[in-house]
Design an enzyme around this catalytic site. Sequence first.
Site, mmCIF file in Angstrom:
data_model
loop_
_atom_site.group_PDB
_atom_site.id
_atom_site.type_symbol
_atom_site.label_atom_id
_atom_site.label_comp_id
_atom_site.label_asym_id
_atom_site.label_seq_id
_atom_site.Cartn_x
_atom_site.Cartn_y
_atom_site.Cartn_z
ATOM 1 N N SER A 1 -15.382 18.905 68.489
ATOM 2 C CA SER A 1 -16.577 20.893 68.633
ATOM 3 C C SER A 1 -17.711 20.126 68.531
ATOM 4 C CB SER A 1 -16.155 20.741 66.587
ATOM 5 O OG SER A 1 -17.327 20.393 66.343
ATOM 6 N N LYS A 2 -17.833 22.153 69.060
ATOM 7 C CA LYS A 2 -19.725 21.358 70.207
ATOM 8 C C LYS A 2 -20.880 20.474 69.332
ATOM 9 C CE LYS A 2 -23.330 25.194 70.542
ATOM 10 N NZ LYS A 2 -24.109 23.979 70.477
ATOM 11 N N ARG A 3 -20.241 21.451 67.471
ATOM 12 C CA ARG A 3 -21.363 20.363 66.299
ATOM 13 C C ARG A 3 -21.479 18.585 66.975
ATOM 14 N NH1 ARG A 3 -19.208 22.568 61.208
ATOM 15 N NH2 ARG A 3 -19.217 24.622 62.067
ATOM 16 N N GLY B 1 -21.139 17.367 68.855
ATOM 17 C CA GLY B 1 -21.351 17.386 70.154
ATOM 18 C C GLY B 1 -22.670 17.438 70.031
ATOM 19 N N ASP B 2 -23.196 17.974 69.228
ATOM 20 C CA ASP B 2 -24.456 17.461 69.093
ATOM 21 C C ASP B 2 -24.920 17.023 67.998
ATOM 22 O OD1 ASP B 2 -25.027 20.628 70.689
ATOM 23 O OD2 ASP B 2 -24.907 22.397 68.148
#
Length: 530
Positions: free
Chosen positions: A286-288, A290-291
Amino acid sequence: MENEPWFLLHTFAVKLIDKYMEINSVRVRFAPSPTGPLHIGGVRTALYNYLFARKHNGSFILRIEDTDQTRFVPGAEEYIIEALTWCGINFDEGVHVGGPYASYRQSERKEIYHRYAKQLVNDGFAYYAFDTVDEIEALRKQTEKAKEKPFQYDVHTRKSLKNSLVLDRKTIQELLDSHAPYAIRLRIPENEIIELNDLIRGHVAVDSNLLDDKVLYKSDGMPTYHLANVVDDFLMQITHVIRGEEWLPSAPMHVLLYRYLGIEDKMPQFVHLPLLLKPDGKGKLSKRDGDRLGFPVFPLQWKDPKTGEISSGYRESGFYPEAFVNMLALLGWNPGTTQECFSLEELVENFSFDRVSKSGSKFDADKARWFNQQYLRIRSFEELAEQLKSWLQQRGINLGLDKLLRVIPLVADRVSFVHELWDQAWFFFFRPESYDSALIKKRWTSDTSEHLLWVSKLLATAPDFTYEGLSALVKEQIDERGLHFGSIMLPLRIVLVGSSVGPDLFVIMQHLGREETLSRIEIAIEKIKY
Ligand code: GLU
């Protein structure tokens, strides 16, 4: 000759073959919904479609599935096209290139879906449901409160709800005439095992009693994904539906739709691709993640039009598109050999679904970096200099190619990205303005200034200010005086470049030249107070 029997026969045969080819040629589509930036999992789906299409000399189509108006995000469609273009994934037909089955944007095909929805109702395979959103919500709450199985509009519950299977003809007509809002739902059959074949997962069977009566057509006059997707795949003569595994639960519904629309013989082959997984732990990337772990999950940078929030992209992070594509191709597919670097053409040549794994692939940010390094290494120094020059120009630094070319060979094998060349080489052009304080704290002693003065004197009179001359002289003198090599060389590096980065120090000195080297030492001794 035209009238000769053999020629007529020949013409007929050619036509037959053309027809056969036309019917059997591969046609695949990538069908994203413009709900935001394209996740790298979506790029991989597009890539596998593309590889399959090119391998079989087929056609690749970009269809925009924008029927859910509540999730539409401005700029998302343009983003998708730009991202895939950057990757080198091109289309034969689609929203941006047109084609014989236009329009390729579902919101422009509303009437078509309405016709098919109506046909399904008339044939008894779908029905009008007049229940309001609030009524359905109330039922949901009720089951939740009673801790029962979550409410689902299905073979069991539909018998007691407000729909055209239950209401009498007159009431239905009145409701329709009064423009009461309705949805058209698929009438899932009772007690049936629905089967399909998937090119990766094999035989898949689902009990129809577990499925819900999915909405096919909404009160806002728009079809849902299920109806529009199947109708368009049929009308656009799609032969293989290649998409993410998250759509596998929808596939039995689609099988029913093909059957109910009387087009079962035109049903495409299904290919559901495994998920891209988090680098650590379980679940979908998920994008999370990546962050949290510091890598992009989108091909290009994206600015959220509502919040203004910026998400990083592979392109802006300095990845070469070939490296990005190569990395993605190998997340799920393997060539069956130890080869890891593949050009797009080589991927086309080697790709097949029998080498796509059933299980998900863990994303690996280090591997992504490694791929970029491989593609950087095959660049000539001239190319790297051009790339670094324009990267610098964008940051307001103008340096000539010849100057860059002098230092790039010294650092190229230490980096994975063009911008990292600068991390390793900026001090050839600029004096350090600050010095790594943590390192100084750790490595400076009461003797350090004295050592630096000593070495600067040595350098001032060095007869041969080249890499060879300097390294021989300094090493010999350090030995002779019984000094410790590291306690001289590390401080020297800090005063010359500001930190512990960079290539061999003697190489750096040779490039800086005697005068600059001595000035840097002098300035640093002044500035760094022990
Ligand atoms: N519109 C769907 C999506 O956003 C397409 C799924 C499919 O390929 O059938 O992923």
